[in-house]
Design an enzyme around this catalytic site. Structure first.
Site, PDB file in Angstrom:
ATOM      1  N   HIS A  48     -37.759 -12.976 -40.963  1.00 48.59           N
ATOM      2  CA  HIS A  48     -38.822 -13.950 -40.734  1.00 48.59           C
ATOM      3  C   HIS A  48     -40.029 -13.735 -41.641  1.00 48.59           C
ATOM      4  O   HIS A  48     -40.683 -14.682 -42.042  1.00 48.59           O
ATOM      5  CB  HIS A  48     -39.261 -13.867 -39.268  1.00 48.59           C
ATOM      6  CG  HIS A  48     -40.022 -15.060 -38.797  1.00 48.59           C
ATOM      7  ND1 HIS A  48     -39.475 -16.317 -38.743  1.00 48.59           N
ATOM      8  CD2 HIS A  48     -41.304 -15.200 -38.350  1.00 48.59           C
ATOM      9  CE1 HIS A  48     -40.368 -17.176 -38.276  1.00 48.59           C
ATOM     10  NE2 HIS A  48     -41.480 -16.525 -38.034  1.00 48.59           N
ATOM     11  N   SER A  99     -42.884 -21.211 -39.812  1.00 45.47           N
ATOM     12  CA  SER A  99     -42.415 -20.903 -38.467  1.00 45.47           C
ATOM     13  C   SER A  99     -42.748 -22.079 -37.540  1.00 45.47           C
ATOM     14  O   SER A  99     -42.298 -23.184 -37.767  1.00 45.47           O
ATOM     15  CB  SER A  99     -43.028 -19.586 -37.981  1.00 45.47           C
ATOM     16  OG  SER A  99     -42.372 -19.112 -36.836  1.00 45.47           O
ATOM     17  N   ASP A 103     -33.298 -13.605 -40.196  1.00 50.80           N
ATOM     18  CA  ASP A 103     -34.463 -13.976 -39.396  1.00 50.80           C
ATOM     19  C   ASP A 103     -34.120 -13.945 -37.909  1.00 50.80           C
ATOM     20  O   ASP A 103     -33.161 -14.575 -37.468  1.00 50.80           O
ATOM     21  CB  ASP A 103     -34.919 -15.389 -39.795  1.00 50.80           C
ATOM     22  CG  ASP A 103     -36.311 -15.734 -39.309  1.00 50.80           C
ATOM     23  OD1 ASP A 103     -36.740 -15.165 -38.291  1.00 50.80           O
ATOM     24  OD2 ASP A 103     -36.968 -16.564 -39.952  1.00 50.80           O
TER      25      ASP A 103
END
Length: 683
Positions: free
Chosen positions: A655, A535, A620
């Site tokens: 995610h 991320s 995501d």
């Protein structure tokens, strides 16, 4: 043999502040375009083909990781409002089972949810926000079967075991009951940006279309949520941004009353509130308290002019959180990077810290929902010590270990491993800490493979935690290092401030500084050094391989945030507007120029890059799939080496990757196999 996919180029002119960027792969941002899906599938096929020799090793690693996990396991029970709550896992099953028992642990079990049955037919499944009504007769919960964190809110009648007709879409999954057992407050998300921005009131039995809007957060840089105070007296709406907070309250006994502002937002004023007796307790940076302090105010006079200081600001100690009990106040602090838990009696008869004795541990308060108790539940683990759940009697000071994480298989002995904390000096003279763990007896001769990990954003601190999965690297000779770079809060709030906005590059140079320290001190060498982040930590990976690719043999960038400038200019993308205080708003030229100077996608160039494994999730909502996809496409076009470059997109998840405790392990096994293969380790 499958050749590396080459994404077609469709030049897109992007202009801002009289600066023109040409983005050849902008077209990849349309997930409804069949060509986009074809490209992602082609990349997946290439990855599978190029790594097909690793399938047996991946399966062996998966079984090895799974074998260390106690499959038939359950959490330590906690008591709330007359019931003991338990989460159980059963052998061979991916998902938890939620249970409760009335009054005593000897009572008959009552099944709340069996997520294994609920997940059948879904490639992704997540249940969140379990919330029992005050009369213990109903339970609200949120479901996501896509992975985009858009939850459907439902209510179950516990007497009949039936799911009620209440179905509320596009929520955060969490909710709060008023004390009438009929009124439920919840948060809805913006349909496009997924910003949590509207608080509604729902009456059981009514259609959700009739729900009353209680508050709408109109500032696009803020989000909103709603919760109930631990004292159960107040329903509280929180509005939040990176650097500002605001709260509104009503009494939980009066769900139809109007919410009252606690203290109007002041830009830069951060605070959180907890209720006890007839006061609110406030953790805040008021008055320039960078590391926060504790204040209190009467519940009927909550404006800032009435706040009184209880624990003063300290330059060397970050006040992170508080837990309030009827007789005790527990304060979670961080000093010199280390977690501290302070216990203070309200009658001032006691004030002490729990003792911890090393430099590579993490300690944190756990599930403490009972207000009238002398027992504090906290967790402890370290790089070499599995996690423990401990009940500590704050009156007698007796410690009871309620549970120790079992590492199954009979092979693990914590005395076989050692950990240490070391400090690397950055170019600006700042010393950056690292936590290391490795097998005892390793020679520091530069030949050890080493995986260096970091995150470095949002003030999020990666503490030195135990991982049974990580043993699959340590037992094969790897050293594991957590670089506590600026951008987290390991060394206090200033550590975060020095790694955001116009100081963001400190995060990247700190990581590189740590890498050079590890090489210079013979922990490893450039032939054996690997880096990993996900991320915002994936942004870190993209930045370091643009700045110092020669230091690393391989890098794993998980769901990486790499197209920073384009994303931050598009306020229709989830999270963008709420991120301005973290990265800066590129509509301002100063921030535009600064972000562009480090944005990984914009700085890919003709040079050699390390071996790369990049992951993405089609659904995501945090980092859109097209960021890693575009980045890989551009790297394929420009890089001058013959090293591996793989893009692996999970077409069913978001995610967080795969759902289910064992499915996630398969992704870990694939990532570890990638690293071990680069070291010619195949068993």
């Amino acid at each position: 043999m499958i050749l590396p996919p080459r994404a077609k180029k469709e030049p897109k002119k992007l202009e801002k502040h009289n600066d023109v960027r040409i983005d050849d792969y902008y077209w990849l941002n349309d997930r409804e375009n069949p060509d986009v899906i074809d490209y992602l599938n082609d990349e997946n096929a290439f990855y599978k083909d190029q790594t097909k020799h690793l399938r047996p090793f991946e399966e062996a690693l998966f079984k090895e990781m799974k074998a260390r996990i106690k499959e038939d396991d359950e959490t330590v029970p906690y008591k709330y409002n007359g019931y003991w709550y338990i989460v159980r896992y059963e052998k061979g099953k991916n998902y938890p089972i939620y249970l409760r028992k009335k009054e005593t642990l000897e009572a008959e079990e009552e099944l709340l949810f069996d997520c294994n049955a609920m997940a059948e037919g879904h490639s992704y499944f997540k249940l969140v926000g379990i919330n029992v009504s005050p009369d213990n007769k109903k339970i609200a919960f949120g479901l996501d079967t896509i992975g985009r964190r858009e939850y459907v809110l439902k209510v179950k009648d516990l007497a009949s075991d039936a799911i009620l007709d209440e179905t509320i879409t596009n929520t955060t999954g969490s909710s709060s009951w008023a004390n009438d057992n009929e009124t439920l407050f919840y948060t809805k998300k913006d349909e496009v940006t997924l910003r949590s921005n509207r608080i509604y009131k729902h009456k059981l039995g009514k259609n959700s279309s009739e729900d009353q809007l209680m508050y709408e957060e109109t500032d696009e840089t803020f989000g909103a949520t709603v919760y109930k105070s631990k004292s159960r007296k107040y329903i509280i709406i929180a509005s939040y941004s990176t650097m500002t907070n605001e709260y509104r309250c009503i009494k939980a006994d009066e769900p139809d009353s109007d919410f009252k502002v606690f203290q109007e937002r002041i830009r830069g004023l951060e605070y959180s509130i907890s209720h006890y007796d007839d006061h609110f307790y406030i953790v805040t940076n008021e008055g320039g308290a960078v590391n926060f302090k504790l204040m209190k105010t009467p519940e009927d006079n909550t404006e800032i002019s009435h706040w009184e200081e209880l624990i003063e600001h300290r330059n060397d100690t970050l006040l992170e959180d508080i837990d309030i009990f009827s007789k005790y106040l527990v304060v979670s602090e961080r000093h010199n990077g280390l977690n501290k838990i302070r216990v203070m009696a309200w009658d001032q008869s006691e004030d002490f810290y729990l003792p911890f004795d090393n430099e590579t541990y993490m300690a944190y308060t756990g599930t403490n929902v009972d207000f009238d108790t002398e027992v504090l539940r906290y967790g402890y683990n370290s790089l070499t010590t599995p996690a423990s759940v401990i009940d500590f009697n704050m009156k007698t000071k007796q410690k009871t270990i309620m549970k120790e994480q079992q590492v199954m298989g009979g092979q693990f002995k914590k005395d076989d491993y050692t950990s240490e904390r070391v400090w690397a000096e950055a170019e600006d003279g700042v010393k950056v800490p690292m936590s290391l763990v490795y097998k005892k007896g390793i020679a520091k001769d530069g030949t050890n493979p080493l995986l260096q990990y970091a995150y470095g954003s949002y003030g999020s601190t990666i503490d030195p935690y135990f991982s049974s999965i990580r043993l699959s690297l340590l037992d094969r000779g790897f050293i594991f290092a957590i670089a506590h770079v600026r951008g987290g809060e390991y060394l206090g709030r200033d550590w975060y401030e020095d790694g955001k906005l116009l100081f963001k590059k400190n995060t990247f140079t700190d990581f590189i500084t740590c890498s050079k320290f590890l090489i210079d001190n013979n922990y490893t060498s450039t032939k054996h050094l690997y880096a990993m982040g996900g991320s915002a930590g994936g942004l870190l990976m993209g930045a370091i391989i643009n700045q110092a690719p020669e230091l690393y043999n391989g890098v794993i960038a998980a769901v990486p945030f790499v197209d920073v400038i384009t994303t931050m200019l598009d306020d229709s993308i989830p999270l963008t507007t709420g991120e301005y205080d973290e990265w800066g708003n590129p509509n301002d030229k100063e921030y535009y120029d600064y972000i562009k100077s480090y944005s990984p996608y914009d700085n890919v160039s003709n040079k050699d890059y390390p071996n790369l494994l990049v992951t993405a999730g089609l659904h995501d909502s945090q980092v859109q799939y097209w960021e890693p996809a575009k980045w890989v496409a551009k790297l394929r076009e420009l890089k001058t080496d013959e090293n591996k470059l793989y893009l692996k997109t999970n077409m069913d998840a978001g995610h967080g990757g795969a759902s289910g405790r064992f499915e996630a392990l398969k992704e870990d096994a694939q990532e570890y196999a990638f690293l071990l293969d680069l070291e010619d380790i195949s068993s």
